[in-house]
Design a protein around this motif. Sequence first.
Motif, PDB file in Angstrom:
ATOM      1  N   ASP A 153       0.828  -1.211   0.000  1.00 36.10           N
ATOM      2  CA  ASP A 153       0.000   0.000   0.000  1.00 36.10           C
ATOM      3  C   ASP A 153       0.861   1.260   0.000  1.00 36.10           C
ATOM      4  O   ASP A 153       2.001   1.235   0.467  1.00 36.10           O
ATOM      5  CB  ASP A 153      -0.863  -0.027   1.275  1.00 36.10           C
ATOM      6  CG  ASP A 153      -2.119   0.815   1.156  1.00 36.10           C
ATOM      7  OD1 ASP A 153      -2.330   1.456   0.108  1.00 36.10           O
ATOM      8  OD2 ASP A 153      -2.907   0.815   2.130  1.00 36.10           O
ATOM      9  N   ASP A 154       0.312   2.349  -0.493  1.00 31.43           N
ATOM     10  CA  ASP A 154       0.944   3.676  -0.417  1.00 31.43           C
ATOM     11  C   ASP A 154       2.353   3.671  -0.997  1.00 31.43           C
ATOM     12  O   ASP A 154       3.240   4.365  -0.492  1.00 31.43           O
ATOM     13  CB  ASP A 154       1.004   4.174   1.046  1.00 31.43           C
ATOM     14  CG  ASP A 154      -0.365   4.189   1.718  1.00 31.43           C
ATOM     15  OD1 ASP A 154      -1.370   4.212   0.989  1.00 31.43           O
ATOM     16  OD2 ASP A 154      -0.417   4.169   2.953  1.00 31.43           O
ATOM     17  N   ASP A 185       0.365   5.084  -4.672  1.00 40.25           N
ATOM     18  CA  ASP A 185      -0.275   5.945  -3.682  1.00 40.25           C
ATOM     19  C   ASP A 185      -1.093   7.053  -4.325  1.00 40.25           C
ATOM     20  O   ASP A 185      -0.730   7.604  -5.363  1.00 40.25           O
ATOM     21  CB  ASP A 185       0.774   6.567  -2.759  1.00 40.25           C
ATOM     22  CG  ASP A 185       0.121   7.291  -1.594  1.00 40.25           C
ATOM     23  OD1 ASP A 185      -0.544   6.600  -0.797  1.00 40.25           O
ATOM     24  OD2 ASP A 185       0.229   8.526  -1.501  1.00 40.25           O
ATOM     25  N   GLU A 229      -4.611   3.830  -6.584  1.00 39.84           N
ATOM     26  CA  GLU A 229      -5.678   4.231  -5.654  1.00 39.84           C
ATOM     27  C   GLU A 229      -5.924   5.724  -5.767  1.00 39.84           C
ATOM     28  O   GLU A 229      -5.084   6.471  -6.256  1.00 39.84           O
ATOM     29  CB  GLU A 229      -5.335   3.826  -4.212  1.00 39.84           C
ATOM     30  CG  GLU A 229      -4.205   4.599  -3.580  1.00 39.84           C
ATOM     31  CD  GLU A 229      -3.969   4.216  -2.110  1.00 39.84           C
ATOM     32  OE1 GLU A 229      -4.778   3.505  -1.510  1.00 39.84           O
ATOM     33  OE2 GLU A 229      -2.935   4.651  -1.578  1.00 39.84           O
TER      34      GLU A 229
HETATM   35 MG    MG Z   1      -3.182   3.486   0.253  1.00 41.69          MG
END
Ligand code: MG
Length: 275
Positions: free
Chosen positions: A180-181, A203, A237
């Motif tokens: 993630d990110d 991200d 995202e």
């Molecule tokens: Mg994220």
Amino acid sequence: QAKSLGSNQVCFFDPELQARLIERTQLENDLSLALEKRQLFLVYQRQVDEHGDVVGAEALLRWRHPERGLVSPVEFIPLAEGRELIHEIGLWVIESVCGLLVSWAQQPALTELTLSVNVSPRQFQEPSFVEQVREILARTGAPASQLKLEVTESLFVDDRDDIRRMMEELKSLGVTFSLDDFGTGYSSLSYLKRLPLDQIKVDQSFVRDLLDNSTSSAIVASTIALAQTLELEVIAEGVETEEQRAWLLQHGCLRFQGYLFGAPVPLDDGIPALR
Ligand code: MG
Ligand code: C2E
Ligand code: MG
Ligand code: MG
């Protein structure tokens, strides 16, 4: 001596600071009861492929506080992480998502979808975390292959063997991992080849100004290329506009999540409002 002690005390009794400390402690106490009071719930945000078809969803935690209303996870997850609470809450999230996956098992159209869960680095500090996930999967009968754990780069900062081993054990249960990110944390990329990752998540901060910031667009293009080279899936995202989607698709990103496709929504009865 007396003087410096005195000024410390002035500092300690700074009314504004004290008010904030009290508020924080109060919120922590409230959070420790939130699970049993059923104030925590999950919302799900769809993830789509290049055709716009739903391929999965991310579970995102919400706290309905009796006086404050909805509290953001950006505010309360760090509070939970500061205490042992994150373990209990984190397992509750996994268990809830597993329950949803089990209810989907009856519907052939849904057995291809994956559900992603955010896992805090703190949860990997619990030595029995893997065992607890194994137990939840066994007890609920949830298909592990549909469970994706989202981890962040901060987990890899210390390059610890035990973390890698825990991830490999979880992988062997059948779950998958998403990073993630990506790009916001740790700068070394060497961990990418040592860890059993399946997906990289671009991200939202880079997606946001993709079209007007050449640094962001360069970072996103390199991330997509890197994922392709490493044979990892890549998902963006925070996709909010058709222009962002088109740019990402053109550069080889085939998975998307963001308000353009839908906000996070509750899925109370397992009838997916997702599709
Ligand atoms: Mg994220
Ligand atoms: P994240 O995992 O990176 O989640 C993405 C965040 O972006 C979510 O915020 C989501 O609602 C928001 N978002 C989705 N689409 C868009 C968009 O198009 N534009 C913009 N500007 N934002 C979008 P949310 O739900 O407030 O969650 C914030 C963070 O809190 C998450 O970031 C995650 O790090 C953490 N979090 C949420 N649920 C959990 C959980 O169950 N466990 C843990 N450990 N952390 C969680
Ligand atoms: Mg996430
Ligand atoms: Mg984020």
